[in-house]
Design an enzyme around this catalytic site. Structure first.
Site, PDB file in Angstrom:
ATOM      1  CD  GLN A 260      -3.020   0.127  -0.076  1.00  7.17           C
ATOM      2  OE1 GLN A 260      -3.157  -1.071  -0.177  1.00  7.17           O
ATOM      3  NE2 GLN A 260      -3.569   0.967  -0.930  1.00  7.17           N
ATOM      4  CG  HIS A 263      -0.653   2.690  -4.256  1.00  8.48           C
ATOM      5  ND1 HIS A 263      -0.928   2.456  -5.576  1.00  8.48           N
ATOM      6  CD2 HIS A 263      -1.188   1.649  -3.579  1.00  8.48           C
ATOM      7  CE1 HIS A 263      -1.603   1.325  -5.700  1.00  8.48           C
ATOM      8  NE2 HIS A 263      -1.772   0.816  -4.502  1.00  8.48           N
ATOM      9  CD  GLU A 328      -8.365   2.356  -1.398  1.00  7.38           C
ATOM     10  OE1 GLU A 328      -8.462   2.335  -2.631  1.00  7.38           O
ATOM     11  OE2 GLU A 328      -7.368   2.824  -0.804  1.00  7.38           O
ATOM     12  CG  HIS A 329      -7.452  -1.758   0.064  1.00  3.37           C
ATOM     13  ND1 HIS A 329      -6.713  -0.627  -0.241  1.00  3.37           N
ATOM     14  CD2 HIS A 329      -8.014  -2.166  -1.097  1.00  3.37           C
ATOM     15  CE1 HIS A 329      -6.807  -0.377  -1.544  1.00  3.37           C
ATOM     16  NE2 HIS A 329      -7.596  -1.295  -2.081  1.00  3.37           N
ATOM     17  CG  ASP A 362      -4.511  -3.400  -5.435  1.00  7.20           C
ATOM     18  OD1 ASP A 362      -5.573  -2.839  -5.145  1.00  7.20           O
ATOM     19  OD2 ASP A 362      -3.422  -3.107  -4.897  1.00  7.20           O
ATOM     20  CG  HIS A 421     -49.020  18.896  -7.663  1.00 10.40           C
ATOM     21  ND1 HIS A 421     -48.544  20.139  -7.993  1.00 10.40           N
ATOM     22  CD2 HIS A 421     -47.969  18.036  -7.782  1.00 10.40           C
ATOM     23  CE1 HIS A 421     -47.259  20.049  -8.301  1.00 10.40           C
ATOM     24  NE2 HIS A 421     -46.878  18.773  -8.185  1.00 10.40           N
TER      25      HIS A 421
END
Length: 440
Positions: A260, A263, A328-329, A362, A421
């Site tokens: 991770q 990145h 996220e993960h 991934d 209406h």
């Protein structure tokens, strides 16, 4: 290199709050610059896009036509791939498609007790814009993950943008675009690419929805054009949280943290465990294994500034902290991950057991790797086929149904002061029908 925290320490609350804080003090300046770029592209179209691409991406393009890569060039990149890489792309694509097929929403309707037909019709969006990163790293996996669900959904035209700094094309990305069925491909990146997709230019078609990750400028641009077009999310730096029971391999944990952190320098990698000896073993593995990492400098910066090994009293406390992070993960590196699963409230994707690294997700597991970041997993989900589908409600009243619905609608309309209406509803059911109709 990576900080150690203890949930029982007096300083933990403040340290943990800093760790999960994703606000950037520079965001205001980024938003202002992006707003200028968007306005310029909206006003000057291709001319502005070409200027930004030449200055920001150092692309030697002389006109917009040179920024579009034709289908023949995409297919040539795929055909030229060696057997191993092409086989890996095709295997990943097949698994992504198989999972995406399981997500498709279907049209449906039913007839209620008064003969009214109620339901929804599912339609694909017409044109999708795919953003694929191409700056610090190029990600063919991101091309597959974004474009294939759109294809499965039945999107008529998939338009992809990806920067080519210095004019250098990445054959992996081109090959993935061919495999994924991308219809048009422009080597344009940054906020100018998002603006071009949102507003359209002389060459770049206007799309209905923009998906895909990018840097802070891309994220800001997506946020600012939302409403004119749809977006799947505003992606921030990538994240992994590992909950460990202390019975896994420390080297595996170190590699997962590296995966991770590599990145970029803003990536967040955290491990939580109740076993102090295991945390020490992981820290030692990090120090020992980092020396062989090609992206060592990036990993070290990310782990130093945004990483942590956290000691907790038990796994229940680890889960509670995880729900606050909404990662996220999330890796459940424990012997019995199902024992924890029911208590997990917020996560983009969950990887179960010691033998399931986030890296599988991934690339090739099947579920999408475009996931909510920055605690947005509290209210959003992974990209999927449903992001490229619309649900159109259908209502068809029968004679009896109109008589039943009219007085209810009219009563509520008059309560809101909307008398036209009420009149519109009552016109569909004559007074005699209303008197004889059963109440809902």
């Amino acid at each position: 290199m990576i900080q150690r925290l203890d949930s029982r320490a007096d300083t933990f609350a403040a340290a943990f709050a800093r760790l999960i804080d994703r606000d950037s003090p520079a965001q205001g300046a980024v938003d202002a610059r992006v707003a200028e770029i968007i306005a310029d592209v909206r006003d000057r179209g291709d001319t502005a896009v070409l200027e930004y691409t030449r200055t920001l991406d150092r692309h030697p393009a002389t006109d917009m036509a040179s920024l579009e890569i034709g289908a023949d060039r995409l297919q040539a990149a795929l055909d030229a791939m060696p057997t191993g890489p092409r086989g890996a792309l095709e295997a990943a694509a097949e698994r992504i498609i198989r999972f995406a097929e399981s997500q498709k929403l279907e049209s449906h309707s039913f007839i209620d007790e008064h003969g009214n037909r109620l339901g929804q019709v599912v339609r694909p969006i017409e044109r999708a814009g795919i953003y694929a990163p191409g700056g610090k790293a190029a990600y063919p996996s991101s091309v597959l993950m974004n474009a294939l669900p759109a294809r499965v959904a039945g999107v008529s035209e998939i338009v992809m943008v990806s920067p080519a700094p210095g004019g250098e094309l990445n054959d992996w990305v081109l090959a993935a675009a061919a495999l994924a069925g991308v219809h048009r491909f422009f080597t344009v990146g940054g906020a100018q690419a998002v603006a071009a997709l949102a507003y359209g230019t002389e060459c770049v078609p206007e799309v209905d929805k923009i998906v895909g990750p990018g840097n802070a400028y891309v994220a800001s641009a997506k946020r600012q054009v939302f409403g004119r077009v749809g977006i799947e999310s505003v992606a921030g730096p990538s994240e992994v949280l590992i909950i460990a029971d202390g019975r896994g391999n420390p080297d595996w944990a170190a590699y997962d943290l590296f995966a991770q952190a590599e990145h970029d320098e803003m990536a967040r990698a955290i491990l939580i465990c109740p076993d102090a000896d295991y945390l020490a073993a992981v820290a030692a593995a990090v120090d020992r294994l980092i020396v062989d990492q090609p992206r060592r400098a990036i990993i070290e910066a990310a782990l130093r500034d945004h990483g942590a090994l956290i000691e907790v009293a038990n796994l229940a406390e680890a889960v509670a902290l995880s729900n606050r992070i909404a990662p996220e993960h999330l890796e459940l590196a424990v012997d019995d991950p199902d024992a924890l699963l029911d208590d997990i409230r917020h996560a983009g994707a969950i990887f179960m057991g010691h033998r399931t690294p986030e890296a599988f997700g991934d690339y090739c597991a099947g579920p999408n790797h475009v996931l909510p970041t920055g605690r947005t997993a509290r209210f959003s989900s992974a990209l999927g086929v449903y992001d490229f589908q619309k649900r159109l409600s259908i209502v068809q009243a029968s004679a009896e149904g109109a008589a039943v619905l009219a007085p209810v609608a009219a009563e509520l309309a008059r309560g809101e002061g909307l008398h036209a209406h009420a009149a519109s509803a009552e016109a569909r059911a004559p007074a005699t029908d209303r008197a004889n109709a059963s109440k809902p």
